[in-house]
Write a protein that holds these residues in place. Sequence first.
Motif, mmCIF file in Angstrom:
data_model
loop_
_atom_site.group_PDB
_atom_site.id
_atom_site.type_symbol
_atom_site.label_atom_id
_atom_site.label_comp_id
_atom_site.label_asym_id
_atom_site.label_seq_id
_atom_site.Cartn_x
_atom_site.Cartn_y
_atom_site.Cartn_z
ATOM 1 N N GLU A 186 0.840 -1.211 0.000
ATOM 2 C CA GLU A 186 0.000 0.000 0.000
ATOM 3 C C GLU A 186 0.867 1.251 0.000
ATOM 4 O O GLU A 186 0.561 2.225 -0.685
ATOM 5 C CB GLU A 186 -0.942 0.020 1.209
ATOM 6 N N GLN A 187 1.939 1.237 0.759
ATOM 7 C CA GLN A 187 2.847 2.385 0.760
ATOM 8 C C GLN A 187 3.529 2.531 -0.592
ATOM 9 O O GLN A 187 3.806 3.642 -1.039
ATOM 10 C CB GLN A 187 3.874 2.257 1.878
ATOM 11 N N ALA A 188 3.782 1.400 -1.252
ATOM 12 C CA ALA A 188 4.367 1.456 -2.594
ATOM 13 C C ALA A 188 3.406 2.153 -3.553
ATOM 14 O O ALA A 188 3.823 2.964 -4.387
ATOM 15 C CB ALA A 188 4.699 0.048 -3.077
ATOM 16 N N VAL A 189 2.115 1.857 -3.432
ATOM 17 C CA VAL A 189 1.116 2.520 -4.286
ATOM 18 C C VAL A 189 1.110 4.021 -4.014
ATOM 19 O O VAL A 189 1.104 4.839 -4.944
ATOM 20 C CB VAL A 189 -0.294 1.910 -4.064
ATOM 21 N N PHE A 190 1.153 4.409 -2.746
ATOM 22 C CA PHE A 190 1.184 5.840 -2.402
ATOM 23 C C PHE A 190 2.442 6.505 -2.965
ATOM 24 O O PHE A 190 2.385 7.631 -3.446
ATOM 25 C CB PHE A 190 1.135 6.042 -0.887
ATOM 26 N N VAL B 296 4.181 5.616 -5.645
ATOM 27 C CA VAL B 296 4.028 5.758 -7.097
ATOM 28 C C VAL B 296 3.084 6.907 -7.428
ATOM 29 O O VAL B 296 3.375 7.734 -8.292
ATOM 30 C CB VAL B 296 3.538 4.434 -7.719
ATOM 31 N N ARG B 297 1.970 6.976 -6.719
ATOM 32 C CA ARG B 297 1.018 8.067 -6.979
ATOM 33 C C ARG B 297 1.650 9.418 -6.701
ATOM 34 O O ARG B 297 1.474 10.364 -7.470
ATOM 35 C CB ARG B 297 -0.234 7.890 -6.120
ATOM 36 N N GLY B 298 2.400 9.521 -5.609
ATOM 37 C CA GLY B 298 2.997 10.796 -5.236
ATOM 38 C C GLY B 298 4.071 11.257 -6.199
ATOM 39 O O GLY B 298 4.245 12.449 -6.436
ATOM 40 N N GLU B 299 4.822 10.315 -6.763
ATOM 41 C CA GLU B 299 5.931 10.698 -7.626
ATOM 42 C C GLU B 299 5.551 10.792 -9.099
ATOM 43 O O GLU B 299 6.261 11.431 -9.865
ATOM 44 C CB GLU B 299 7.098 9.738 -7.433
ATOM 45 N N THR B 300 4.466 10.145 -9.485
ATOM 46 C CA THR B 300 4.123 10.146 -10.910
ATOM 47 C C THR B 300 2.823 10.878 -11.220
ATOM 48 O O THR B 300 2.597 11.246 -12.365
ATOM 49 C CB THR B 300 3.975 8.707 -11.433
ATOM 50 N N ASP C 256 -3.966 2.892 -11.801
ATOM 51 C CA ASP C 256 -2.736 2.768 -12.584
ATOM 52 C C ASP C 256 -1.534 2.506 -11.680
ATOM 53 O O ASP C 256 -0.663 1.687 -12.008
ATOM 54 C CB ASP C 256 -2.499 4.039 -13.407
ATOM 55 N N ALA C 257 -1.476 3.183 -10.553
ATOM 56 C CA ALA C 257 -0.368 2.981 -9.627
ATOM 57 C C ALA C 257 -0.380 1.558 -9.085
ATOM 58 O O ALA C 257 0.670 0.918 -8.973
ATOM 59 C CB ALA C 257 -0.446 3.982 -8.477
ATOM 60 N N ARG C 258 -1.552 1.037 -8.776
ATOM 61 C CA ARG C 258 -1.657 -0.327 -8.277
ATOM 62 C C ARG C 258 -1.210 -1.334 -9.342
ATOM 63 O O ARG C 258 -0.487 -2.295 -9.043
ATOM 64 C CB ARG C 258 -3.095 -0.625 -7.827
#
Length: 153
Positions: free
Chosen positions: A128-132, A134-138, A144-146
């Motif tokens: 879940e933190q990985a998804v956050f 990706v969303r924050g940086e892209t 899409d992030a998931r």
Amino acid sequence: MGNIGPTELLVLVVLLAVPAVFVIGVIHRSARGSAAPPPRPRLDPAELNHQVTGLIAAGKTVQAVKLVREQTGLGLADAKRYTDDLAAGRPPHLAPFHPGAPGLAAAPQPAADLATRVRHLKAAGRAEQAVFLVRGETGMDEADARRFVDSLG
């Protein structure tokens, strides 16, 4: 208020001196009895990051920030940012450092690419933190992030 005689003056001095002597005694006893705990041995940056990440994973964020402060000499806000960066899978913000902070004042670590950081978060069970991240940086939306996170091994 009228004239103060010698008896009244003596009573006044005693009333002021007794509490003062009591307070001084308490301070002296507490200073004598509470020696500061020995300082923790300094950790190298990799070990510090490992321990902080472990504390974060255990839900002990306050202890993680405290460890960063003890080891680096950073203030509260900078130690919290350092801890938040590790929690998000980013390389920790390394500046500003106080003189004498061992090892950490060296050149900042090179930032790993996004995919590598996502893989590390997934390996640590923090998808879940990985998804956050990706969303924050892209700027991707959640779906899409998931998909991006799920596509990485």
